[in-house]
Write a protein that holds these residues in place. Structure first.
Motif, PDB file in Angstrom:
ATOM      1  N   HIS A  38       3.821   9.232 -12.284  1.00  0.00           N
ATOM      2  CA  HIS A  38       4.554   9.364 -11.026  1.00  0.00           C
ATOM      3  C   HIS A  38       5.885   8.616 -11.156  1.00  0.00           C
ATOM      4  CE1 HIS A  38       5.726   8.886  -6.856  1.00  0.00           C
ATOM      5  NE2 HIS A  38       4.883   9.870  -6.557  1.00  0.00           N
ATOM      6  N   PRO A  39       6.986   9.241 -10.719  1.00  0.00           N
ATOM      7  CA  PRO A  39       8.292   8.597 -10.964  1.00  0.00           C
ATOM      8  C   PRO A  39       8.376   7.150 -10.453  1.00  0.00           C
ATOM      9  CG  PRO A  39       8.486  10.536  -9.497  1.00  0.00           C
ATOM     10  CD  PRO A  39       7.120  10.562 -10.097  1.00  0.00           C
ATOM     11  N   SER A  40       7.784   6.878  -9.287  1.00  0.00           N
ATOM     12  CA  SER A  40       7.871   5.506  -8.758  1.00  0.00           C
ATOM     13  C   SER A  40       7.081   4.529  -9.608  1.00  0.00           C
ATOM     14  CB  SER A  40       7.313   5.431  -7.332  1.00  0.00           C
ATOM     15  OG  SER A  40       7.929   6.371  -6.525  1.00  0.00           O
ATOM     16  N   VAL A  41       6.000   5.012 -10.207  1.00  0.00           N
ATOM     17  CA  VAL A  41       5.141   4.134 -11.008  1.00  0.00           C
ATOM     18  C   VAL A  41       5.710   3.974 -12.414  1.00  0.00           C
ATOM     19  CG1 VAL A  41       2.808   3.819 -11.924  1.00  0.00           C
ATOM     20  CG2 VAL A  41       3.139   4.821  -9.641  1.00  0.00           C
ATOM     21  N   ALA A  42       6.146   5.096 -12.985  1.00  0.00           N
ATOM     22  CA  ALA A  42       6.669   5.065 -14.361  1.00  0.00           C
ATOM     23  C   ALA A  42       7.792   4.042 -14.487  1.00  0.00           C
ATOM     24  CB  ALA A  42       7.143   6.466 -14.763  1.00  0.00           C
ATOM     25  N   PHE A  54       0.858  -1.174   0.000  1.00  0.00           N
ATOM     26  CA  PHE A  54       0.000   0.000   0.000  1.00  0.00           C
ATOM     27  C   PHE A  54       0.897   1.226   0.000  1.00  0.00           C
ATOM     28  CE2 PHE A  54      -2.350   3.234   2.386  1.00  0.00           C
ATOM     29  CZ  PHE A  54      -3.418   3.373   1.522  1.00  0.00           C
ATOM     30  N   SER A  55       0.653   2.147  -0.908  1.00  0.00           N
ATOM     31  CA  SER A  55       1.512   3.330  -0.981  1.00  0.00           C
ATOM     32  C   SER A  55       0.711   4.616  -0.988  1.00  0.00           C
ATOM     33  CB  SER A  55       2.359   3.293  -2.263  1.00  0.00           C
ATOM     34  OG  SER A  55       3.237   2.217  -2.245  1.00  0.00           O
ATOM     35  N   LEU A  56       1.293   5.617  -0.316  1.00  0.00           N
ATOM     36  CA  LEU A  56       0.761   6.974  -0.379  1.00  0.00           C
ATOM     37  C   LEU A  56       1.661   7.750  -1.330  1.00  0.00           C
ATOM     38  CD1 LEU A  56       0.347   7.592   3.469  1.00  0.00           C
ATOM     39  CD2 LEU A  56      -1.445   6.991   1.838  1.00  0.00           C
ATOM     40  N   LEU A  57       1.050   8.438  -2.294  1.00  0.00           N
ATOM     41  CA  LEU A  57       1.857   9.171  -3.263  1.00  0.00           C
ATOM     42  C   LEU A  57       1.576  10.665  -3.188  1.00  0.00           C
ATOM     43  CD1 LEU A  57       1.513   7.071  -6.580  1.00  0.00           C
ATOM     44  CD2 LEU A  57       3.105   6.738  -4.693  1.00  0.00           C
ATOM     45  N   THR A  58       2.627  11.456  -3.288  1.00  0.00           N
ATOM     46  CA  THR A  58       2.441  12.874  -3.580  1.00  0.00           C
ATOM     47  C   THR A  58       2.975  13.067  -4.993  1.00  0.00           C
ATOM     48  OG1 THR A  58       4.621  13.493  -2.786  1.00  0.00           O
ATOM     49  CG2 THR A  58       2.852  13.490  -1.156  1.00  0.00           C
TER      50      THR A  58
END
Ligand SMILES: Cc1cc2nc3c(=O)[nH]c(=O)nc-3n(C[C@H](O)[C@H](O)[C@H](O)COP(=O)(O)OP(=O)(O)OC[C@H]3O[C@@H](n4cnc5c(N)ncnc54)[C@H](O)[C@@H]3O)c2cc1C
Ligand code: SF4
Ligand code: SF4
Lengths: 92, 429
Positions: B260-264, B76-80
């Protein structure tokens, strides 16, 4: 992955497009609508705002039902495509 | 003379397949009609099957069903905009039979599920759409489909969230955009070795990963990534009313998320093979229609049996359990040769005995709580900002974490609001 337009995305899908139109809009009602909720609700970009009026094309429809739920003016005549026609997911 | 069925099940999703399977197994003449060219052709979801409902029906089903992977880890991740804060859970049991969850693609899976009902003796008519109900005075007496009249003692509407039949039976009011979430999803192909490397998986292991954060721009909803064998299911779920109010489409939120950089980094080099959309009834108990009438029952999404708690979204197991309960009610009615409303009134009782109505009652305040926009913007920002302060080493003397928290809260959220939200969490979840 580079971001693609909805149209490009839909091009990957398999459809059996019917000649018969299954969803249509009442342009006379849409003309008087300011909210155009359908524009944001339709995930397949079937609704377009050109100049000041809404146009609709049924071919890319994903049969989700969003437009009929959000239109508060009953301007959408919504049915499912005839059996066997429309979207045919290969993955889902 | 035309064949008269004991039961006609409309829709071959998990609710309809289960119901049809159980009815046929009990010896009832059962017809399942499905509008898609094959069962699954019209269906999409996240998605993962959870819970024991399926292996109660088919022990060791994972050995024969077209499963993608078993869910071995939940993240589970919270993204800004540019940060992420994650929590992960795994336990040994998730990796052992009977497992806890499975990632599944509907086109193949529903097809398999329908074949099980067929093997049990149900007749499956694909490419056939129930267009209307047949009536005998005030009693439902079958369906109209493909220009034919198909009579039956009872009709079970398992036709999903847009259930036309429940509307036609007069059991449900108009669906409201506030009670509905829209799901849009991409299936992105990635070579198997690359996928396993990126997600740190081996063999048939899989991950279910949920996200909330700034990418939904305060709209109640979130994103998900499920790993399949050689592809990812990547999607967004967003409240329909809020999309309209904020004048933004779910696909735009999906694009926000994907960038989002983590997703890309997870999706890089992938190849889009399908783009799909579907609705989810997420207001729980508040939106359940009348569940039965003379000669008629409603199950699955058509009855709004979906549990959304913010961390999980479960519908398939509710569809299966309600399909089972509907079948049981019909089997009892058949024994009495009475398909009246009164005779079918054991259906809600059976649902109350199973987790279906129990869970929906337990979480009946969840949907209202989940409309709180702080969950989707302020809190992820607060958490990421705090983590940033804790983990960034700027060469200056360190401050106590409590001080950092107070600092991060400034301009974002008041202490009294947090307190109020915590009380709400206690009530709702
Ligand atoms: C984006 C998204 C993610 C989700 N993720 C999860 C998840 O991870 N886990 C989970 O448990 N649940 C998840 N769900 C919910 C889950 O998909 C549903 O709750 C479940 O599919 C409901 O099953 P059902 O059989 O009631 O309806 P459906 O699966 O919708 O099946 C209805 C069937 O009826 C057919 N039909 C409709 N009308 C007619 C007609 N007139 N005549 C003939 N056939 C008809 C349709 O073609 C379809 O096959 C998700 C849903 C979405 C949209
Ligand atoms: S379809 Fe409905 S929401 Fe869309 S423009 Fe017409 S009236 Fe407005
Ligand atoms: S049903 Fe869904 S995809 Fe089809 S036009 Fe309406 S909103 Fe668009």
């Amino acid at each position: 992955m580079s971001s693609a337009s909805i149209e490009d995305k839909l091009a990957n899908n398999k459809y059996d497009i019917d000649k018969e139109v299954h969803v249509s809009i009442r342009e006379d009602i849409c003309k008087k609508c300011d909210e155009h909720y359908c524009l944001y609700a339709c995930p397949a970009d079937c609704f377009k705002l050109t100049e000041d009026h809404i146009t609709f094309s049924y071919e890319g429809c994903l049969e989700c039902g969003s437009c009929k739920i959000v239109c508060d003016k009953d301007a959408i005549d919504w049915t499912l495509p005839r059996a066997g026609f429309g979207i045919c997911y290969q993955y889902g | 003379m035309k064949q008269r069925f004991d039961a006609i099940v409309v829709g071959a999703g998990p609710a309809g397949c289960t119901c049809g399977y159980s009815l046929a197994k009990a010896g009832l003449e059962t017809l399942i009609v499905e509008r898609g060219k094959f069962a699954g052709a019209k269906n999409m979801w996240g998605g993962a099957f959870y819970g024991p409902t399926l292996f109660q029906l088919f022990p060791r089903f994972w050995e024969e069903a077209p499963i993608e992977r078993y869910i071995h880890r939940h993240r589970f991740s919270l993204l800004t905009q540019d940060s992420s804060l994650s929590a992960e859970f795994t336990t040994k049991k998730f990796g052992e039979p009977p497992y806890n969850g499975f990632s599944v693609l509907r086109a193949k899976f529903d097809h398999w599920f329908a074949s099980k009902a067929e093997q049990a003796g149900a007749i499956i008519a694909t490419g056939l759409q129930a267009e209307d109900l047949l009536w005998d005075r005030n009693t439902v007496a079958g369906i109209k489909a493909g220009g034919d009249e198909l009579p039956a003692s009872v009709v079970i509407a398992c036709d999903g969230v847009n259930s036309d039949l429940t509307d036609k039976a007069g059991l449900r009011g108009k669906l409201l955009p506030r009670d509905i979430k829209q799901g849009v999803k991409e299936v992105i192909q990635i070579p198997r070795h690359l996928l396993e490397q990126r997600f740190n998986l081996s063999g048939e292991e899989g991950i279910a990963w949920e996200f909330i954060g700034s990418f939904t721009r305060g709209i109640p909803g979130g994103a998900f990534i499920y790993t399949n064998k050689e592809s990812l299911s990547v999607g967004i779920v967003a409240q329909l009313s809020a999309l309209c109010e904020k004048k933004i489409g779910a696909n735009d939120l999906l694009e926000n998320f994907k960038q989002h950089p983590s997703v890309a980094a997870l999706l890089a080099g992938g190849n889009l093979v399908e783009y799909s959309a579907h609705l989810i009834p997420t207001s729980g108990k508040a939106m359940i229609p009348t569940l039965y009438s003379d000669g008629f029952l409603v199950a699955g999404d058509a009855a709004s049996f979906v549990l959304a708690t913010g961390l999980t979204l479960e519908g398939a197991n509710f569809a299966i359990a309600s399909g089972t309960a509907a079948a049981e009610a019909v089997i009892r009615a058949k024994q009495k040769r009475d398909f009246s409303r009164k005779s079918l009134s054991c259906y809600p009782e059976l649902l109350k005995q199973s987790f279906v109505l129990k869970d929906l009652k337990t979480f009946k305040k969840a949907s209202l709580f989940l409309e709180n926009s702080r969950i989707y913007s302020q809190y992820p920002e607060l958490a990421c900002d705090l983590a940033n302060k804790i983990f960034t080493n700027d060469g200056k003397p360190k401050k106590k974490i409590w001080k950092l928290l107070k600092n991060s809260m400034k301009d974002r959220v008041a202490f009294s609001e947090i307190l109020r939200d915590l009380i709400q969490i206690k009530r709702a979840l």
